[in-house]
Design a protein around this motif. Structure first.
Motif, PDB file in Angstrom:
ATOM      1  N   THR A 126       0.837  -1.200   0.000  1.00 25.74           N
ATOM      2  CA  THR A 126       0.000   0.000   0.000  1.00 25.74           C
ATOM      3  C   THR A 126       0.874   1.252   0.000  1.00 25.74           C
ATOM      4  O   THR A 126       0.608   2.212  -0.741  1.00 25.74           O
ATOM      5  CB  THR A 126      -0.941   0.000   1.225  1.00 25.74           C
ATOM      6  OG1 THR A 126      -1.753  -1.164   1.184  1.00 25.74           O
ATOM      7  CG2 THR A 126      -1.820   1.237   1.256  1.00 25.74           C
ATOM      8  N   ALA A 127       1.925   1.253   0.817  1.00 20.85           N
ATOM      9  CA  ALA A 127       2.838   2.400   0.859  1.00 20.85           C
ATOM     10  C   ALA A 127       3.530   2.577  -0.492  1.00 20.85           C
ATOM     11  O   ALA A 127       3.673   3.705  -0.984  1.00 20.85           O
ATOM     12  CB  ALA A 127       3.868   2.215   1.970  1.00 20.85           C
ATOM     13  N   GLN A 129       2.403   1.574  -3.427  1.00 19.40           N
ATOM     14  CA  GLN A 129       1.396   2.022  -4.382  1.00 19.40           C
ATOM     15  C   GLN A 129       1.155   3.521  -4.241  1.00 19.40           C
ATOM     16  O   GLN A 129       1.098   4.259  -5.230  1.00 19.40           O
ATOM     17  CB  GLN A 129       0.096   1.253  -4.164  1.00 19.40           C
ATOM     18  CG  GLN A 129      -1.011   1.641  -5.116  1.00 19.40           C
ATOM     19  CD  GLN A 129      -2.299   0.888  -4.826  1.00 19.40           C
ATOM     20  OE1 GLN A 129      -2.442   0.234  -3.805  1.00 19.40           O
ATOM     21  NE2 GLN A 129      -3.241   1.007  -5.739  1.00 19.40           N
ATOM     22  N   THR A 130       1.050   4.003  -3.000  1.00 21.45           N
ATOM     23  CA  THR A 130       0.828   5.429  -2.746  1.00 21.45           C
ATOM     24  C   THR A 130       2.012   6.257  -3.256  1.00 21.45           C
ATOM     25  O   THR A 130       1.829   7.285  -3.921  1.00 21.45           O
ATOM     26  CB  THR A 130       0.620   5.671  -1.233  1.00 21.45           C
ATOM     27  OG1 THR A 130      -0.485   4.894  -0.796  1.00 21.45           O
ATOM     28  CG2 THR A 130       0.377   7.128  -0.927  1.00 21.45           C
ATOM     29  N   ARG A 131       3.234   5.795  -2.964  1.00 23.69           N
ATOM     30  CA  ARG A 131       4.432   6.516  -3.397  1.00 23.69           C
ATOM     31  C   ARG A 131       4.513   6.567  -4.923  1.00 23.69           C
ATOM     32  O   ARG A 131       4.781   7.628  -5.515  1.00 23.69           O
ATOM     33  CB  ARG A 131       5.675   5.843  -2.826  1.00 23.69           C
ATOM     34  CG  ARG A 131       6.977   6.560  -3.169  1.00 23.69           C
ATOM     35  CD  ARG A 131       8.171   5.955  -2.459  1.00 23.69           C
ATOM     36  NE  ARG A 131       8.367   4.552  -2.708  1.00 23.69           N
ATOM     37  CZ  ARG A 131       9.109   4.048  -3.691  1.00 23.69           C
ATOM     38  NH1 ARG A 131       9.741   4.852  -4.520  1.00 23.69           N
ATOM     39  NH2 ARG A 131       9.241   2.757  -3.857  1.00 23.69           N
ATOM     40  N   TYR A 133       2.067   6.269  -7.066  1.00 21.15           N
ATOM     41  CA  TYR A 133       0.985   7.100  -7.589  1.00 21.15           C
ATOM     42  C   TYR A 133       1.360   8.578  -7.500  1.00 21.15           C
ATOM     43  O   TYR A 133       1.149   9.344  -8.442  1.00 21.15           O
ATOM     44  CB  TYR A 133      -0.314   6.817  -6.814  1.00 21.15           C
ATOM     45  CG  TYR A 133      -1.488   7.595  -7.328  1.00 21.15           C
ATOM     46  CD1 TYR A 133      -2.109   7.238  -8.524  1.00 21.15           C
ATOM     47  CD2 TYR A 133      -1.973   8.704  -6.643  1.00 21.15           C
ATOM     48  CE1 TYR A 133      -3.179   7.969  -9.018  1.00 21.15           C
ATOM     49  CE2 TYR A 133      -3.029   9.440  -7.121  1.00 21.15           C
ATOM     50  CZ  TYR A 133      -3.639   9.064  -8.308  1.00 21.15           C
ATOM     51  OH  TYR A 133      -4.692   9.797  -8.785  1.00 21.15           O
ATOM     52  N   LYS A 134       1.961   8.976  -6.358  1.00 22.55           N
ATOM     53  CA  LYS A 134       2.401  10.373  -6.209  1.00 22.55           C
ATOM     54  C   LYS A 134       3.482  10.709  -7.233  1.00 22.55           C
ATOM     55  O   LYS A 134       3.463  11.791  -7.835  1.00 22.55           O
ATOM     56  CB  LYS A 134       2.926  10.614  -4.798  1.00 22.55           C
ATOM     57  CG  LYS A 134       1.851  10.737  -3.750  1.00 22.55           C
ATOM     58  CD  LYS A 134       2.454  10.983  -2.369  1.00 22.55           C
ATOM     59  CE  LYS A 134       1.381  11.070  -1.300  1.00 22.55           C
ATOM     60  NZ  LYS A 134       1.954  11.255   0.041  1.00 22.55           N
ATOM     61  N   THR A 137       1.878  11.056 -10.636  1.00 22.89           N
ATOM     62  CA  THR A 137       1.130  12.309 -10.727  1.00 22.89           C
ATOM     63  C   THR A 137       2.091  13.485 -10.896  1.00 22.89           C
ATOM     64  O   THR A 137       1.858  14.373 -11.725  1.00 22.89           O
ATOM     65  CB  THR A 137       0.264  12.509  -9.468  1.00 22.89           C
ATOM     66  OG1 THR A 137      -0.588  11.374  -9.305  1.00 22.89           O
ATOM     67  CG2 THR A 137      -0.577  13.751  -9.556  1.00 22.89           C
TER      68      THR A 137
END
Length: 167
Positions: A126-127, A129-131, A133-134, A137
């Motif tokens: 999850t971490a 994936q979040t990193r 994605y940022k 972006t």
């Protein structure tokens, strides 16, 4: 068993289950040390097939019962009877704190450990994936800015006097 499918069951490869099974099978074929006339299951018409199951010869059993009923009873009962010997073989496995309980405890602890590892992996994923994605972006935004800058520079270069355009 060449060409057959592998055995897939809950305890198929478990050494504890195999040891208990082998111990029970061994006791079934071990001759009795009692003074009775019946020394083994085979003399009663009970034999073990190749697949490990028991086979009963009814005629042989009926003849044995007719000729020595008490000898058969003595073979199965008493301190040296088959039932007592099999109970003694199973006791270390089935007692409270025995082999099966200890093995179950170890397997439960292993499952808890794997569950904890799975939770930790899920958190890391999850971490990540979040990193990612940022980062995506941010890169997408930067690419859009650079595309805008590129378009702006191209239009300014096209507006310069004396520049020959290729069409």
């Amino acid at each position: 068993m060449e060409g057959s499918d592998p055995v897939v069951a809950a305890l198929a490869g478990d050494s504890t289950a195999r040891a208990l099974l082998n111990s029970m099978r061994s006791e079934l074929v071990t001759p009795s040390s009692s003074d009775g006339s019946v020394k083994a299951l085979a003399s009663l018409g009970i034999t073990t097939k190749q697949d490990g199951t028991l086979d009963l010869n009814s005629a042989k059993l009926d003849a044995a019962i007719a000729s020595d009923y008490q000898g058969i009873a003595d073979f199965f009962t008493g301190d040296n009877g088959l039932a007592a010997r099999m109970t003694a073989k199973a006791k270390p496995y089935t007692d409270s704190g025995g082999v099966i309980e200890q093995r179950s405890s170890v397997l439960r602890d292993t499952i808890k450990g794997v569950d904890n590892q799975q939770k930790a992996l899920d958190l890391r994923m999850t971490a990540l994936q979040t990193r990612l994605y940022k980062q995506f972006t941010t890169l997408d935004s930067l690419l859009a800015q650079m595309q805008g800058t590129s378009d702006n520079l191209a239009s300014q270069l096209d507006a310069l006097p004396g520049l020959v355009k290729k069409n």
